[in-house]
Scaffold this motif. Sequence first.
Motif: not given
Length: 305
Positions: A131, A134-136, A144-145, A138, A147
Motif C-alpha cells: 500500500a 503504491s500510494m507513493e 489508494t487507501m 500512483q 480502494t
Amino acid sequence: MSVKDMLLALCVVVAWGVNFVVIKLGLHDMPPFLLAGLRFTLVAFPAIFFIKPPKIPIKWLVVYGMTISFGQFAFLFLAIKLGMPAGIASLVIQAQAFFTLLLGALLLSEKLKWHHFVGILIACVGMVLLAKASMENQAMGGITMITLMLTLGAALSWALGNITNKVIMRNSKAPIMSLVVWSALVPIIPFFACSWLYEGQQTIILSLMNINTQTILALIYLAFIATIVGYAIWGDLLNRYETWRVAPLALLVPVVGIISAALLLDEMLSPIQIAGALIIIAGLLLNVFGGFLTPAHRRIAERTG
C-alpha cells in the motif's frame, strides 16, 4: 489426485485468476452495482429451474448470499471501478483466509496455531509495504487507501460467507451447486436497488441500451465460467479428495491474477510492490503449510489433547 483432476483444478485456478481481469473489462462500460446484479441474475436463472433448493433454513441462505455474494462483490467491484489494479485485487482479497481464521476462533471457538499468527503478521507487513509503495507512486500502482479498504472489506465479507458455510454444513449436507445457485437470488434485489440509488436510473438505462460485446462476454464469463463451472468443479474435487490436497491450489489464483493483469491490462508493478506481493504470498503459504513445520510429536499431542 489424478492427472485429469489436477488439470481440472488448475483450469479453475486460471479461470478464477483471470476473473479479476474480466471484472476490470466488464466495469469499463458498466457501473459496478449494475454489473454485479446482472451477474447474479445470470447465475440464478435459468439454473434454479433445474437445481433443487438446498434443505437449509432460509435465514442461513440469506446470510450466505448477503456476505459471500453481495458484500464481497459490492466491495470488490467498487474497488476495481475506482482504480484498484486487477492483479493486486486478486492478491489482497486472499486476506479472506486470515479473516476466516480469526472469525472461526471468535465465533466457532476454533483453535489457532503459532503459524497462523505469524502468517497473519507477515501478510500484514506485505500489505503495508504494498500500500505504501503504491500510494507513493500512483502511476505504477493505482492503489489508494479507499480502494485498499474496499478490497479488504470484500475479503472480510468472503470470510463471513465461509463461516456461514461452515455453520450450514455442520447442520446439513447441502450440495455446493445448490447453495451457489439459490443463494445467488439473494443479492439480486440489493444490487439493483444500490444501482438505482447510487448509479441512477439514467445510467442504468444508458448502460443497458448501449451494452457492448465486451460487457456481454464479461457477464457470461463471470456468471457461467467463474461461478457455475468453477464452483461445480471445485466442489466436486473437494468432495472426492481431502481438503489439504485441493484448497492450497487456490494460492495460485493471485499469481494467475497478477500475471494475467500484466499481460492483458499492462498492469506493471514496481520492485517494492513486487516485494510486498511476495511477502503476502509468503504469509499465505505459512498459514496453509506452517503446520508441517511443527514437530510430529507436538502435532500428535495437539490432536489428542
